[in-house]
Structure formats: structure tokens, C-alpha cells
Scaffold this motif. Structure first.
Motif, PDB file in Angstrom:
ATOM      1  N   HIS A  31      23.165  39.426   4.802  1.00 18.54           N
ATOM      2  CA  HIS A  31      23.406  40.869   4.811  1.00 18.54           C
ATOM      3  C   HIS A  31      24.885  41.129   5.108  1.00 18.54           C
ATOM      4  CE1 HIS A  31      23.554  40.870   9.152  1.00 18.54           C
ATOM      5  NE2 HIS A  31      22.384  40.224   9.184  1.00 18.54           N
ATOM      6  N   GLY A  32      25.261  42.393   5.002  1.00 21.05           N
ATOM      7  CA  GLY A  32      26.676  42.752   5.056  1.00 21.05           C
ATOM      8  C   GLY A  32      27.448  42.186   6.228  1.00 21.05           C
ATOM      9  N   TYR A  33      26.934  42.396   7.440  1.00 23.23           N
ATOM     10  CA  TYR A  33      27.715  41.977   8.610  1.00 23.23           C
ATOM     11  C   TYR A  33      27.799  40.457   8.702  1.00 23.23           C
ATOM     12  CZ  TYR A  33      29.737  41.952  13.217  1.00 23.23           C
ATOM     13  OH  TYR A  33      30.595  41.740  14.270  1.00 23.23           O
ATOM     14  N   LEU A  36      30.536  39.398   6.526  1.00 21.47           N
ATOM     15  CA  LEU A  36      31.821  39.734   7.172  1.00 21.47           C
ATOM     16  C   LEU A  36      32.241  38.635   8.157  1.00 21.47           C
ATOM     17  CD1 LEU A  36      33.266  42.478   6.692  1.00 21.47           C
ATOM     18  CD2 LEU A  36      32.452  43.182   8.927  1.00 21.47           C
ATOM     19  N   LYS A  37      31.275  38.222   8.970  1.00 24.38           N
ATOM     20  CA  LYS A  37      31.573  37.203   9.987  1.00 24.38           C
ATOM     21  C   LYS A  37      31.803  35.841   9.351  1.00 24.38           C
ATOM     22  CE  LYS A  37      28.154  37.719  12.927  1.00 24.38           C
ATOM     23  NZ  LYS A  37      27.391  37.519  14.162  1.00 24.38           N
ATOM     24  N   THR A  48      40.012  38.705   7.559  1.00 24.11           N
ATOM     25  CA  THR A  48      38.984  39.540   8.184  1.00 24.11           C
ATOM     26  C   THR A  48      38.828  40.780   7.316  1.00 24.11           C
ATOM     27  OG1 THR A  48      39.794  38.777  10.310  1.00 24.11           O
ATOM     28  CG2 THR A  48      38.269  40.635  10.341  1.00 24.11           C
ATOM     29  N   LEU A  49      37.668  40.890   6.693  1.00 26.77           N
ATOM     30  CA  LEU A  49      37.456  42.021   5.788  1.00 26.77           C
ATOM     31  C   LEU A  49      37.089  43.270   6.579  1.00 26.77           C
ATOM     32  CD1 LEU A  49      35.218  40.267   3.085  1.00 26.77           C
ATOM     33  CD2 LEU A  49      37.656  40.739   2.933  1.00 26.77           C
ATOM     34  N   SER A  50      37.568  44.410   6.097  1.00 28.13           N
ATOM     35  CA  SER A  50      37.090  45.674   6.677  1.00 28.13           C
ATOM     36  C   SER A  50      35.772  46.014   5.992  1.00 28.13           C
ATOM     37  CB  SER A  50      38.105  46.778   6.434  1.00 28.13           C
ATOM     38  OG  SER A  50      38.152  47.068   5.061  1.00 28.13           O
ATOM     39  N   THR A  51      35.036  46.950   6.581  1.00 26.19           N
ATOM     40  CA  THR A  51      33.746  47.331   5.984  1.00 26.19           C
ATOM     41  C   THR A  51      33.942  47.877   4.571  1.00 26.19           C
ATOM     42  OG1 THR A  51      33.264  48.033   8.234  1.00 26.19           O
ATOM     43  CG2 THR A  51      31.598  48.520   6.582  1.00 26.19           C
ATOM     44  N   GLY A  52      34.987  48.691   4.423  1.00 26.12           N
ATOM     45  CA  GLY A  52      35.249  49.298   3.106  1.00 26.12           C
ATOM     46  C   GLY A  52      35.546  48.249   2.055  1.00 26.12           C
ATOM     47  N   THR A  53      36.426  47.285   2.391  1.00 27.97           N
ATOM     48  CA  THR A  53      36.783  46.232   1.423  1.00 27.97           C
ATOM     49  C   THR A  53      35.557  45.390   1.067  1.00 27.97           C
ATOM     50  OG1 THR A  53      38.984  46.156   2.373  1.00 27.97           O
ATOM     51  CG2 THR A  53      38.359  44.297   1.006  1.00 27.97           C
ATOM     52  N   TYR A  55      32.346  46.255   1.100  1.00 33.07           N
ATOM     53  CA  TYR A  55      31.384  46.928   0.225  1.00 33.07           C
ATOM     54  C   TYR A  55      31.955  47.268  -1.139  1.00 33.07           C
ATOM     55  CZ  TYR A  55      27.488  46.710   3.270  1.00 33.07           C
ATOM     56  OH  TYR A  55      26.431  46.213   3.984  1.00 33.07           O
ATOM     57  N   ASN A  80      21.852  40.000  15.095  1.00 30.40           N
ATOM     58  CA  ASN A  80      22.379  41.330  14.851  1.00 30.40           C
ATOM     59  C   ASN A  80      21.442  42.233  14.078  1.00 30.40           C
ATOM     60  OD1 ASN A  80      25.198  41.540  15.891  1.00 30.40           O
ATOM     61  ND2 ASN A  80      25.272  39.580  14.829  1.00 30.40           N
ATOM     62  N   TYR A  90      22.252  40.069   0.314  1.00 29.91           N
ATOM     63  CA  TYR A  90      22.835  39.788  -1.009  1.00 29.91           C
ATOM     64  C   TYR A  90      22.763  38.293  -1.269  1.00 29.91           C
ATOM     65  CZ  TYR A  90      24.557  44.484  -0.362  1.00 29.91           C
ATOM     66  OH  TYR A  90      24.616  45.833  -0.150  1.00 29.91           O
TER      67      TYR A  90
END
Lengths: 123, 358
Positions: A31-33, A36-37, A48-53, A55, A80, A90
Motif C-alpha cells: 500500500h501507499g505508505y 513510501l518507506k 524520500t518521496l512526498s505523498t503527492g509525488t 501518488y 501501520n 498496488y
């Protein structure tokens, strides 16, 4: 419908965030987070990706059918998880796997040439 | 305190998410907010809220811009694909060869210019053709000749899928109506109508989810246009007889110099050279060169008098204003000849082709 080589090659070379996201999904759905990690971990803290980048990239990859959305089974990152909240994971599609393989082949070729030249230079 | 910061950040981020396109917001906002909450909680636990907020603040506008850009380019690509599907010439018979491959076609392509040259020479140098002074500006008179000459050729060309010989007639006909509209103050109306038609056609094509191929006559026109990039420029060049009439607008005085004869000779030679040229740049060079020579020959014609004459219509002494007028005429027609080829080049560049190898 069979995927043509030209179509796969049209995605190459991948941008770094795209490559890292696909690489993160190479060993299973996330999943998204979690992505990211994982991207942060894979890149050893350099990306380190931002949430916007994240998605923006995920939406583009979904649109290009390199990844697909699946319901999160909760196995991806139980620490989490938010019970009762909607969550999607995904995962790579076959096309996404082939694009990754093509990108890896490209990078390996480059690496081989680079190593050969560097060794010649040092000698 | 930290909990309040996290809660406030979540609310602000929820508001920021409204800046994304509506469809995007509906699909991803809840998930993004969830990820953001998890990330901000982790950042707080690691005492790194500052860098986290800085990263989110600096990246979010760029991400939003990229989302909009991706959406627009996707729509554009889809529109172009639909246009190509609707205008596909795959099932059409091969087009008629043009002057590059056939001397017979050269004859057809140059015929309008030959005829116009003959009429202009007769009207200027043969005294037994008694034309009233100022016939060059009499739109009704010009219209009778131009329309009766070009309309049948243009219609015949349309029926045959618009071969290259029909383009100059189309150009002369359209430029005559544009000039007439301009003289009667109808230019804004004409431009608005043309733009509205173009926009409506594009909207109809873009909003039709399953566009059927256009009727065969229309697709044959598209096929003809796509054969080479200079065809529309050749159509604009078709207006040169009219441009020469405008440039040599000094009544009977033209018959005292050979310049008009020189201009029409250059016009015919330009059409002939164009017909046999194969490279787009050469074709454009020939068209612009011949048009330039024809217009500046008219300037020489004015210079050669340097004084008032009977039935003189233009300014009696060619000065800065006259030079500026000629320059404006030349620049306008250079632009009109070059612009279609540029547009064709751009439209080819916009074709969907994404195949490159490692």
C-alpha cells in the motif's frame, strides 16, 4: 493481447522515482505508505518521496497498466494498518514486470560498459 | 501539542487535496490523506516534522502541476489518435501522382498561372482591351473573372480528391473572398466564422467516444494534404495573380514599363519550379522567392516613374509610406506561404509514435 517489445521499450529509460516504486513492488503488493518507506530504504535514504509525488507516479503507472490496484489484505504492513479505513495496495502487472526487466537489462549493460572502461583506465 | 500539529496538518492537507482535478480527488484523496497521516505521525515520532513539512510543501505544487500536465497531454494524444483514426487513408486507393513524377501534371499545376499571366499581360499591354481605370480595385469585376476561372477547377479537384493542381485555384478563390470581405469590413466576421467552424469540428471529434472514419471525399482531401508539407503553401501561392494586381495598382501606367511582364514571368517560373521540386525546403524557397520577386518588381515599377501620371492611383511619389506598404504586403504573404508548412510539420510531430530502442 500480447505486449509488443516496442511498447515495453517505449517506457525506457525510467525516471528514478518510477524505477524505485516499481522495484519496491517487485517482491509483492504494497500500500501507499509501505511503498513510501520501502523506496526510502531501497535508496538508502537518498530518495524520500512526498505523498503527492508518490501518488502522481502511482496514478501514471496505473494509467500505463504497469501496476494494478488490489484490495489490501493487511499482510503488507500490519504495523501501520488502519482498521475500518479504505486501503488499496498496488502490485506489478506482467507488463510492469517486463518493463522492469528491460530497464534492468539496460542498466546492466551500462554498468558492464562502465566497469570495463574504468578497469581499462586504471590499468 | 504534537497531536494538535498533526491534526491541523491533516486538515490543511485535506484542503490542499482539493487543488487536484476533481476526478483525481475522488479517486485518491482519501488514500493520500491516510498516507499523509501515517507519514506525519512517523515524522513526529522521529522529531523530523520540519524536514517532512518542507518536503511536502515544496513537492505538492510540483506534483499537482504534473498531474494536470499529464491529464492535458493524455487528452491531446487521445484527440490526435482519434483524428488520425477518423482521417485514416489506409483503405483508400493510391493518390494521383503530382508534378514531381509527371510532366502532364506539371502542365495542370501551372495552367492557372499561365492563364492568369496571359490575362494580366493582355489587360496591361494591349490597348484594344479597354478596361476602366482602377479595375484593379473593382472587386465585382475581379470576382467575375476569378470565380468563373477558379470555381470549376476547384470543384473538379474536390471531386477527384483534391490533386495538387486544384490547390492554386482554391487559394486564389479563397484569397479573393478574403480580400472582398476585408474591403467590405467583414474580415472579423470571416475570421470568427472560420475559428468557430474549426473549434466545433475539433470538439465534435474530441467528444465523440467512438469516432467513425470521415466520409471518403473528406479523407481523400486529408490524404492529399498529407502527401507533402508544402501543398497548402502552394494554395497560398495560387493567390499571387491577385497579389500582383494589388502590388501593381497604378492604373494604366504599368504598360510603360516591362515590370509587370517580369512579375508574371517570375510567377509562372515559380509555379513550374515548385512542381518539379522534391524537397520541402526547396519548394518553400521557390514559392517565397518567386512571390518576393513579383512584389518587389512592383516596387521597382513605382520607382521608375517617380512622378505623377495620368490615371495614377497609388501615391505619386514612392516614399517611405509606399516602401512600408510594399514591405507589409511582402511580409504578410511570406508568412502566409511559410505558416501552412510549419503547421503541417507540427501536426506531423504531434502524431502518436513512441517507438525507440535501447
Amino acid at each position: 493481447m500480447p505486449i509488443q517489445n516496442d511498447e515495453i521499450l517505449s517506457f525506457i529509460p525510467l525516471r528514478e522515482p518510477t524505477f524505485l516504486i516499481l522495484l519496491s513492488l517487485a517482491n509483492g503488493a504494497k500500500h501507499g505508505y509501505a511503498i513510501l518507506k520501502d523506496v526510502n530504504e531501497i535508496s538508502q535514504g537518498s530518495v524520500t518521496l512526498s505523498t503527492g509525488t508518490l501518488y502522481e507516479a502511482l496514478a501514471r503507472l496505473l494509467d500505463q497498466a504497469l501496476i494494478e490496484r488490489v484490495p489490501d489484505t493487511g499482510e503488507t504492513d500490519s504495523q501501520n494498518s488502519h482498521p475500518g479505513r479504505p486501503r488499496k495496495a498496488y502490485r506489478l502487472t506482467t507488463k510492469g514486470e517486463r518493463v522492469m526487466a528491460a530497464e534492468m537489462a539496460r542498466l546492466q549493460t551500462l554498468m558492464a560498459v562502465a566497469q570495463q572502461r574504468l578497469v581499462t583506465e586504471i590499468k | 501539542m504534537t497531536k494538535q500539529v498533526i491534526s491541523l496538518a491533516g486538515r490543511i492537507y485535506a484542503l490542499i487535496l482539493y487543488l487536484y482535478p476533481t476526478e483525481w480527488h475522488q479517486k485518491y484523496s482519501e488514500e493520500m490523506l491516510l498516507v499523509f497521516s501515517e507519514a506525519v505521525t512517523d515524522a513526529a515520532a522521529q522529531n523530523s516534522l520540519g524536514p517532512f513539512f518542507w518536503r511536502e510543501l515544496s513537492d505538492t505544487p510540483k506534483a499537482i502541476a504534473r498531474v494536470y500536465w499529464y491529464g492535458w497531454t493524455k487528452k491531446w494524444r487521445k484527440g490526435v489518435q482519434r483524428l488520425h483514426a477518423a482521417t485514416s487513408a489506409a483503405d483508400l486507393p493510391p493518390p494521383t501522382p503530382d508534378g514531381r513524377d509527371s510532366w502532364r501534371q506539371v502542365g495542370w499545376e501551372v495552367s492557372l498561372f499561365l492563364l492568369a499571366a496571359l490575362l494580366l499581360l493582355l489587360a496591361t499591354y494591349r490597348p484594344f482591351i479597354a478596361l476602366p481605370p482602377g479595375w484593379q480595385r473593382h472587386m465585382g469585376f475581379l470576382g467575375q473573372i476569378i470565380v468563373s476561372l477558379t470555381l470549376p477547377i476547384f470543384l473538379l479537384g474536390l471531386a477527384r480528391g483534391l490533386p495538387r493542381w486544384a490547390y492554386p485555384s482554391a487559394g486564389l478563390l479563397i484569397s479573393y473572398y478574403a480580400l472582398a470581405a476585408n474591403q467590405f469590413g467583414l474580415r472579423p466576421f470571416l475570421v470568427v466564422m472560420l475559428l468557430a467552424t474549426l473549434i466545433l469540428a475539433l470538439v465534435a471529434l474530441a467528444t465523440n467516444p467512438q469516432p467513425a472514419p470521415l466520409p471518403i471525399p473528406l479523407r481523400r482531401i486529408g490524404q492529399s494534404l498529407s502527401l507533402d508539407r508544402s501543398r497548402l503553401s502552394f494554395a497560398v501561392y495560387g493567390a499571387l495573380p491577385l497579389v500582383i494586381i494589388i502590388a501593381f495598382d497604378d492604373g494604366y501606367a504599368n504598360n510603360r514599363t516591362p515590370y509587370l511582364a517580369l512579375a508574371v514571368l517570375v510567377m509562372v517560373a515559380g509555379a513550374l519550379l515548385y512542381s518539379r521540386s522534391r524537397q520541402t525546403l526547396t519548394q518553400l524557397g521557390v514559392l517565397v522567392g518567386a512571390m518576393s520577386l513579383a512584389i518587389w518588381t512592383a516596387w521597382l515599377d513605382k520607382l521608375s516613374f517617380a512622378g505623377g501620371l495620368e490615371n495614377w492611383i497609388a501615391a505619386p511619389y514612392p516614399g517611405a509610406a509606399d516602401l512600408a506598404w510594399t514591405m507589409q504586403l511582402w511580409l504578410t504573404w511570406t508568412f502566409l506561404i511559410v505558416a501552412p508548412a510549419l503547421l503541417m510539420t507540427l501536426s506531423r510531430a504531434a502524431r502518436p509514435k513512441r517507438t525507440f530502442s535501447l
